[in-house]
Design a protein around this motif. Structure first.
Motif, PDB file in Angstrom:
ATOM      1  N   PRO A 150      24.846 -27.163 -71.575  1.00  0.00           N
ATOM      2  CA  PRO A 150      23.709 -26.245 -71.415  1.00  0.00           C
ATOM      3  C   PRO A 150      23.535 -25.765 -69.982  1.00  0.00           C
ATOM      4  O   PRO A 150      23.094 -24.630 -69.752  1.00  0.00           O
ATOM      5  N   ARG A 151      23.892 -26.599 -69.009  1.00  0.00           N
ATOM      6  CA  ARG A 151      23.788 -26.150 -67.619  1.00  0.00           C
ATOM      7  C   ARG A 151      24.782 -25.025 -67.336  1.00  0.00           C
ATOM      8  O   ARG A 151      24.464 -24.068 -66.631  1.00  0.00           O
ATOM      9  N   MET A 152      25.984 -25.142 -67.883  1.00  0.00           N
ATOM     10  CA  MET A 152      26.974 -24.078 -67.706  1.00  0.00           C
ATOM     11  C   MET A 152      26.489 -22.765 -68.316  1.00  0.00           C
ATOM     12  O   MET A 152      26.792 -21.681 -67.815  1.00  0.00           O
ATOM     13  N   GLN A 153      25.737 -22.852 -69.384  1.00  0.00           N
ATOM     14  CA  GLN A 153      25.285 -21.643 -70.071  1.00  0.00           C
ATOM     15  C   GLN A 153      24.255 -20.861 -69.273  1.00  0.00           C
ATOM     16  O   GLN A 153      24.173 -19.634 -69.404  1.00  0.00           O
ATOM     17  N   ARG A 154      23.472 -21.549 -68.446  1.00  0.00           N
ATOM     18  CA  ARG A 154      22.356 -20.846 -67.799  1.00  0.00           C
ATOM     19  C   ARG A 154      22.421 -20.813 -66.275  1.00  0.00           C
ATOM     20  O   ARG A 154      21.641 -20.087 -65.649  1.00  0.00           O
TER      21      ARG A 154
END
Length: 278
Positions: A106-110
């Protein structure tokens, strides 16, 4: 050491708890909201009628955790148990819970582009360290460093996927394990008809260059607008940190890597969540 009666009671009381992830192939891990294991993630796997196979699984898991630690792969405290439950012995992993906000996927996504590249570097360092440390191993050993299997804690990539234990099993044995422990009854029924393809799922996990290519491919699918930057990072990283495998890895990163069609088909069949393939 885990108190086994309390663990069994926790599992029975929390079977309906919302899982911390629906991305898994083997189980839906959960974190109890209260009680003695509220700071742990619990992963409950299918049992087998073969007692010797379960004992071997336990030994291999212990050896795999030891191998990861020897290779300086950051790993949360992880314990494997064969728990007496429901008339059988059930494989259970109890693992120190990581902050939800630290999960890499999720960190990579945002996150902003530069921050995602820092996370890729952190994960890449773990991949390189593992393969450089295990070269020349006398036993078959693999690694599955997918973005979904990392957390980023204080700038360091922490790996938390120890099942199945990718050590000691032959390719054919691991192929059978992928079916035996699948959380999907449909996969266990249909999978044997496609055993060759199911067995092939693991091949990337035992290849140093392909694990790096797999990491980059995952990033490209999560953030296609940054694909060229991830590819450039991957090629540079391979030459810098994994030179003995750089040629093969670089060849796999000329363009955004694609998942095999049969694996995306399996994921759809199983209802596993994930990003669409490019």
């Amino acid at each position: 050491m885990t108190e086994l009666a309390a663990l069994a009671d926790t599992i029975r009381r929390n079977r309906a708890t919302q899982p911390v992830s629906r991305l898994g192939y083997f189980c839906a891990p959960f974190r109890p909201p209260e009680g003695p294991f509220s700071d742990r993630v619990i992963k409950v796997y299918r049992s087998l009628p073969d007692a010797a196979a379960l004992e071997r699984l336990a030994r291999c898991h212990g050896d795999y955790v030891a191998a990861l630690q020897a290779a300086e792969v950051p790993l949360p405290a992880t314990e494997f148990q064969l728990l007496e439950m429901d008339g059988g012995r059930v494989p259970v992993i109890v693992q120190e819970a990581l902050p939800e906000a630290s999960l890499m996927r999720p960190r990579m996504q945002r996150a902003p582009a530069e921050e995602t590249l820092e996370m890729m570097e952190a994960a890449g360092q773990v991949i390189a360290r593992f393969w450089n440390a295990t070269q020349g191993s006398e036993t078959r050993i693999g690694f599955h460093p997918s973005i979904r299997n990392f957390a980023i804690v204080e700038g360091r990539a922490v790996f938390f996927d120890t099942f199945p234990p990718l050590i000691h099993y032959s390719r054919d044995e691991m192929g059978r394990l992928l079916l035996q422990f699948s959380d999907s009854r449909l996969m266990r029924v249909v999978g044997p008809l496609m055993q060759r393809r199911v067995t092939g799922i693991q091949d990337e996990w035992y290849s140093p260059p392909e694990t790096l290519v797999g990491l980059v491919g995952s990033a490209c699918r999560l953030r296609p607008e940054l694909a060229e930057r991830y590819l450039a990072w991957g090629r540079e990283f391979a030459g810098r940190e994994m030179p003995r495998w750089a040629e093969e890895a670089t060849e796999g990163m000329r363009h955004a890597p694609r998942l095999p069609g049969y694996w995306t088909g399996f994921r759809k069949l199983l209802g596993l969540q994930g990003e669409p393939n490019l």
